[in-house]
Design a protein around this motif. Structure first.
Motif, PDB file in Angstrom:
ATOM      1  N   LYS A   1       6.554  29.970  -1.671  1.00 16.25           N
ATOM      2  CA  LYS A   1       7.171  28.963  -1.000  1.00 16.25           C
ATOM      3  C   LYS A   1       6.163  27.636  -2.318  1.00 16.25           C
ATOM      4  O   LYS A   1       6.356  26.599  -2.651  1.00 16.25           O
ATOM      5  CB  LYS A   1       7.076  28.056   0.058  1.00 16.25           C
ATOM      6  CG  LYS A   1       7.842  28.174   0.843  1.00 16.25           C
ATOM      7  CD  LYS A   1       7.878  28.065   2.355  1.00 16.25           C
ATOM      8  CE  LYS A   1       8.464  29.022   3.818  1.00 16.25           C
ATOM      9  NZ  LYS A   1       7.600  29.134   4.657  1.00 16.25           N
ATOM     10  N   ARG A   2       5.244  28.210  -2.719  1.00 17.23           N
ATOM     11  CA  ARG A   2       4.263  27.430  -3.784  1.00 17.23           C
ATOM     12  C   ARG A   2       4.748  27.421  -4.993  1.00 17.23           C
ATOM     13  O   ARG A   2       5.557  28.602  -5.218  1.00 17.23           O
ATOM     14  CB  ARG A   2       3.257  28.065  -3.783  1.00 17.23           C
ATOM     15  CG  ARG A   2       2.479  28.219  -2.221  1.00 17.23           C
ATOM     16  CD  ARG A   2       0.890  27.188  -2.407  1.00 17.23           C
ATOM     17  NE  ARG A   2       0.610  26.694  -1.131  1.00 17.23           N
ATOM     18  CZ  ARG A   2      -0.096  27.725  -0.148  1.00 17.23           C
ATOM     19  NH1 ARG A   2      -0.595  28.811  -0.921  1.00 17.23           N
ATOM     20  NH2 ARG A   2      -0.630  27.624   0.768  1.00 17.23           N
ATOM     21  N   ALA A   3       4.512  26.341  -5.751  1.00 22.03           N
ATOM     22  CA  ALA A   3       5.224  26.551  -6.946  1.00 22.03           C
ATOM     23  C   ALA A   3       4.334  27.330  -7.830  1.00 22.03           C
ATOM     24  O   ALA A   3       2.878  27.352  -7.317  1.00 22.03           O
ATOM     25  CB  ALA A   3       4.448  25.130  -8.124  1.00 22.03           C
ATOM     26  N   PRO A   4       4.483  28.568  -8.390  1.00 26.13           N
ATOM     27  CA  PRO A   4       3.732  28.980  -9.277  1.00 26.13           C
ATOM     28  C   PRO A   4       2.786  28.860 -10.248  1.00 26.13           C
ATOM     29  O   PRO A   4       3.101  28.036 -11.083  1.00 26.13           O
ATOM     30  CB  PRO A   4       5.066  30.114 -10.377  1.00 26.13           C
ATOM     31  CG  PRO A   4       5.933  29.058 -10.150  1.00 26.13           C
ATOM     32  CD  PRO A   4       5.940  28.408  -9.430  1.00 26.13           C
ATOM     33  N   SER A   5       1.400  28.834  -9.373  1.00 28.82           N
ATOM     34  CA  SER A   5       0.552  28.622 -10.279  1.00 28.82           C
ATOM     35  C   SER A   5       0.450  29.122 -11.684  1.00 28.82           C
ATOM     36  O   SER A   5       0.153  28.310 -12.849  1.00 28.82           O
ATOM     37  CB  SER A   5      -0.469  27.853  -9.676  1.00 28.82           C
ATOM     38  OG  SER A   5      -1.241  29.646  -9.263  1.00 28.82           O
ATOM     39  N   VAL A   6       0.373  30.154 -11.478  1.00 27.58           N
ATOM     40  CA  VAL A   6      -0.010  31.335 -12.751  1.00 27.58           C
ATOM     41  C   VAL A   6       1.126  32.756 -13.159  1.00 27.58           C
ATOM     42  O   VAL A   6       1.540  32.821 -12.262  1.00 27.58           O
ATOM     43  CB  VAL A   6      -1.776  31.291 -12.387  1.00 27.58           C
ATOM     44  CG1 VAL A   6      -1.633  32.086 -14.148  1.00 27.58           C
ATOM     45  CG2 VAL A   6      -2.779  30.409 -12.433  1.00 27.58           C
ATOM     46  N   GLU A   7       0.739  32.339 -14.601  1.00 27.63           N
ATOM     47  CA  GLU A   7       2.091  33.424 -14.698  1.00 27.63           C
ATOM     48  C   GLU A   7       1.784  34.236 -14.155  1.00 27.63           C
ATOM     49  O   GLU A   7       0.176  35.057 -14.307  1.00 27.63           O
ATOM     50  CB  GLU A   7       2.528  33.144 -15.762  1.00 27.63           C
ATOM     51  CG  GLU A   7       3.611  32.181 -16.321  1.00 27.63           C
ATOM     52  CD  GLU A   7       3.362  31.741 -17.898  1.00 27.63           C
ATOM     53  OE1 GLU A   7       3.456  31.974 -18.741  1.00 27.63           O
ATOM     54  OE2 GLU A   7       4.317  31.300 -18.360  1.00 27.63           O
TER      55      GLU A   7
ATOM     56  N   ARG B   1       8.400  20.496   5.795  1.00 31.89           N
ATOM     57  CA  ARG B   1       8.027  19.027   6.591  1.00 31.89           C
ATOM     58  C   ARG B   1       8.808  18.088   7.748  1.00 31.89           C
ATOM     59  O   ARG B   1       8.676  17.385   8.156  1.00 31.89           O
ATOM     60  CB  ARG B   1       7.528  18.387   4.474  1.00 31.89           C
ATOM     61  CG  ARG B   1       9.116  17.896   4.356  1.00 31.89           C
ATOM     62  CD  ARG B   1       9.459  17.130   3.212  1.00 31.89           C
ATOM     63  NE  ARG B   1      10.452  16.846   2.324  1.00 31.89           N
ATOM     64  CZ  ARG B   1      10.985  18.184   1.245  1.00 31.89           C
ATOM     65  NH1 ARG B   1      10.004  19.065   0.626  1.00 31.89           N
ATOM     66  NH2 ARG B   1      11.420  17.944   1.019  1.00 31.89           N
TER      67      ARG B   1
ATOM     68  N   LEU C   1      -8.914  25.520 -13.033  1.00 34.70           N
ATOM     69  CA  LEU C   1      -8.444  24.218 -12.714  1.00 34.70           C
ATOM     70  C   LEU C   1      -8.924  23.415 -11.701  1.00 34.70           C
ATOM     71  O   LEU C   1      -9.203  23.989 -11.477  1.00 34.70           O
ATOM     72  CB  LEU C   1      -6.539  24.696 -12.408  1.00 34.70           C
ATOM     73  CG  LEU C   1      -5.400  23.092 -13.110  1.00 34.70           C
ATOM     74  CD1 LEU C   1      -5.495  22.700 -14.301  1.00 34.70           C
ATOM     75  CD2 LEU C   1      -4.564  23.245 -12.166  1.00 34.70           C
TER      76      LEU C   1
ATOM     77  N   THR D   1      -1.026  36.474 -16.797  1.00 36.40           N
ATOM     78  CA  THR D   1      -2.064  35.481 -17.269  1.00 36.40           C
ATOM     79  C   THR D   1      -3.284  34.656 -16.612  1.00 36.40           C
ATOM     80  O   THR D   1      -2.782  35.133 -15.442  1.00 36.40           O
ATOM     81  CB  THR D   1      -1.470  34.632 -18.699  1.00 36.40           C
ATOM     82  OG1 THR D   1      -1.022  34.044 -17.761  1.00 36.40           O
ATOM     83  CG2 THR D   1       0.398  35.642 -18.889  1.00 36.40           C
ATOM     84  N   ARG D   2      -3.628  34.890 -17.329  1.00 35.26           N
ATOM     85  CA  ARG D   2      -5.841  34.221 -16.779  1.00 35.26           C
ATOM     86  C   ARG D   2      -5.595  33.300 -17.436  1.00 35.26           C
ATOM     87  O   ARG D   2      -5.695  33.307 -18.793  1.00 35.26           O
ATOM     88  CB  ARG D   2      -6.473  35.216 -16.845  1.00 35.26           C
ATOM     89  CG  ARG D   2      -6.839  35.460 -15.137  1.00 35.26           C
ATOM     90  CD  ARG D   2      -8.365  36.079 -14.717  1.00 35.26           C
ATOM     91  NE  ARG D   2      -9.689  35.953 -15.337  1.00 35.26           N
ATOM     92  CZ  ARG D   2     -10.578  35.302 -15.930  1.00 35.26           C
ATOM     93  NH1 ARG D   2     -10.683  34.683 -14.563  1.00 35.26           N
ATOM     94  NH2 ARG D   2     -11.725  34.695 -15.955  1.00 35.26           N
TER      95      ARG D   2
ATOM     96  N   SER E   1      -5.512  16.148 -13.136  1.00 34.31           N
ATOM     97  CA  SER E   1      -6.274  17.294 -12.765  1.00 34.31           C
ATOM     98  C   SER E   1      -6.044  17.857 -14.549  1.00 34.31           C
ATOM     99  O   SER E   1      -6.455  17.345 -15.794  1.00 34.31           O
ATOM    100  CB  SER E   1      -5.566  18.624 -12.749  1.00 34.31           C
ATOM    101  OG  SER E   1      -4.095  18.415 -13.489  1.00 34.31           O
TER     102      SER E   1
ATOM    103  N   MET F   1      10.945  33.338   4.139  1.00 29.34           N
ATOM    104  CA  MET F   1      10.264  33.475   3.168  1.00 29.34           C
ATOM    105  C   MET F   1       8.854  33.785   3.352  1.00 29.34           C
ATOM    106  O   MET F   1       8.734  32.679   4.136  1.00 29.34           O
ATOM    107  CB  MET F   1      10.383  32.677   2.175  1.00 29.34           C
ATOM    108  CG  MET F   1      10.462  32.650   0.458  1.00 29.34           C
ATOM    109  SD  MET F   1      11.080  30.495  -0.450  1.00 29.34           S
ATOM    110  CE  MET F   1      12.340  31.088  -0.833  1.00 29.34           C
TER     111      MET F   1
ATOM    112  N   VAL G   1       5.760  22.433   1.690  1.00 33.87           N
ATOM    113  CA  VAL G   1       7.134  21.613   2.151  1.00 33.87           C
ATOM    114  C   VAL G   1       8.130  21.563   2.783  1.00 33.87           C
ATOM    115  O   VAL G   1       8.366  20.561   2.747  1.00 33.87           O
ATOM    116  CB  VAL G   1       7.085  21.556   0.631  1.00 33.87           C
ATOM    117  CG1 VAL G   1       7.712  20.304   0.338  1.00 33.87           C
ATOM    118  CG2 VAL G   1       5.711  21.523  -0.569  1.00 33.87           C
TER     119      VAL G   1
END
Lengths: 324, 108
Positions: free
Chosen positions: B6-12, B81, B21, B15-16, B39, B1, B78
């Motif tokens: 692997k990151r959390a989807p920070s932005v859909e 780890r 943040l 969209t902006r 935050s 992958m 993560v």
């Protein structure tokens, strides 16, 4: 059972379940089932929307609060609610939904918020009842959420719970002051408690038998106690408090049950609850209209701040180029 | 992958956010480190500091605030780890509690 459930769990699913079983926490970067993510986004954003809309019933009384001290306290409380909304939006955002999307869902009516905020606040005593009963019910609900399995949600709730206890105490103090005042003030306090008692009890949501999502949320350790258990806990809490105040709780079926070791209480009007939820409460329309107006009227501020930031950025870049 | 997946989807997608943040760190009193508080959104760093004051220090929780654009933060992987933090595992001898021979001896 669907085929997905029938097939062997993937390593990711096993790891997720291990975190839940061990009472550990799920963090934003961890894999999680789509339904878990969706449930959290819905619950946390609804909670955030409730805080934001919840500023209105009390904001309504800031200019008319009976003393400068009461005005200052009420302002601090409303400011806390804005803050709580923002902590929660931040938590929901870590699940991949943007803040702007959540705002849009609130403004368009696609997202719900707690129906308690669709009741009006016609007298000053309602500031007391909101603090004592509504915030009291909220605390009952929120303390167990500090241990919610999703890390950012639990952390937001810890911060919120620390601040909420001031809200409940100041409400209790308002009612106590009124109850120690004139006959007219006592009547005002009692009438207000009469108005808020049942809606506050309904804040815990429908009875367990009619709350199909609760079971799953409890299995995921988002929720730790059922709606009815929390409601019972709340009733047992407020009965002795009402005695201290000297108010009567408007429920003829309310009484100590020696056998259960709890207070019995009457059937709630779930028809009213569903009506308010469906948008036909006292103030549904005005709450959203106010929120929408505030958002639209504030658009120029957001735009101006962004334009200013962009210009500062451009100036800095130009300066750096010159130095280079 | 791929790492980015692997990151959390920070932005859909598509969209902006209106404002970027920021992560907020608060020093609760002199002598202590700045600790992550949460935050917030703000158009620029100056506004981020002011918003952080209003949002995270309403009850005197801080004497100093740091703000960092969230996108500037680099995170350890993560999913990896286990391997990444492996060198710390199985080395109990790095802890004082590993050494029991001196248990009854004073000041040791």
């Amino acid at each position: 059972m669907t085929t997905a459930e029938a097939s062997a769990p993937t390593p990711e699913e096993l790891e997720f379940q291990r975190l839940i079983d061990e009472d550990s926490r799920v963090e934003p970067t961890d894999w999680m089932p789509d339904a878990y993510r969706k449930t959290l986004v819905r619950q946390i954003s609804q909670h955030a929307h409730s805080e934001i809309i919840g500023m209105q019933p009390e904001g309504n009384w800031i200019t008319r609060a009976p003393s400068l001290k009461r005005k200052a306290i009420l302002m601090a409380k409303v400011q806390d609610e804005a803050g709580h909304g923002l902590y929660l939006y931040s938590a929901a955002q870590t699940l991949g939904t943007t803040r702007d999307t959540m705002y849009e869902q609130l403004l368009s009516g696609a997202a719900k918020y707690s129906s308690i905020f669709n009741y009006t606040t016609p007298t000053w005593a309602d500031m007391g009842s909101i603090g004592w009963l509504v915030d009291g019910a909220a605390i009952c609900n929120q303390v167990p959420l500090c241990r919610a399995s999703y890390g950012p949600y639990g952390r937001a709730m810890v911060r919120i719970c620390k601040e909420e206890s001031f809200h409940q105490r100041q409400g209790f103090e308002i009612l106590l002051t009124l109850m120690r005042g004139s006959d007219e003030q006592r009547r005002m306090a009692q009438e207000s408690v009469n108005r808020w008692y049942a809606p506050a009890l309904m804040m815990f949501g429908p009875p367990d038998g009619e709350s199909p999502n609760s079971q799953r949320s409890m299995a995921w350790k988002i929720k730790r106690f059922s709606n009815d258990d929390l409601r019972q806990r709340f009733v047992d809490m407020i009965v002795p408090q009402a005695e201290v105040l000297g108010v009567t709780l408007p429920d003829p079926d309310l009484g100590w049950n020696e056998e259960r070791g709890h207070n019995d209480f009457g059937e709630l009007d779930w028809n009213e609850f569903n009506e308010v939820l469906a948008g036909r409460g006292q103030a549904n329309t005005i709450r959203i209209a106010n929120r929408r107006a505030a958002h639209e009227e504030g658009a120029w501020v957001r735009e101006a701040a962004r334009a200013y930031a962009a210009r500062e950025d451009a100036d800095r870049s130009a300066l750096l180029e010159k130095v280079a | 992958m791929a790492e980015s997946e692997k990151r959390a989807p920070s932005v859909e997608a598509g969209t902006r956010e209106t404002w970027p943040l920021w992560e907020v760190f608060i020093r609760s009193s002199r002598g202590l480190s700045h600790v992550h508080a949460g935050s917030l959104h703000a158009p620029d760093a100056v506004m981020a500091v002011r918003n952080a004051r209003d949002l995270y220090t309403r009850r005197g929780e801080g004497v100093s605030i740091w703000v960092v654009p969230s996108e500037q933060i680099t995170t350890s992987d993560v999913d990896a780890r286990g391997g990444f933090f492996e060198s710390a595992e199985g080395k109990e001898f790095r802890h004082a509690t590993y050494y029991t021979a001196s248990e009854e001896v004073p000041h040791l």
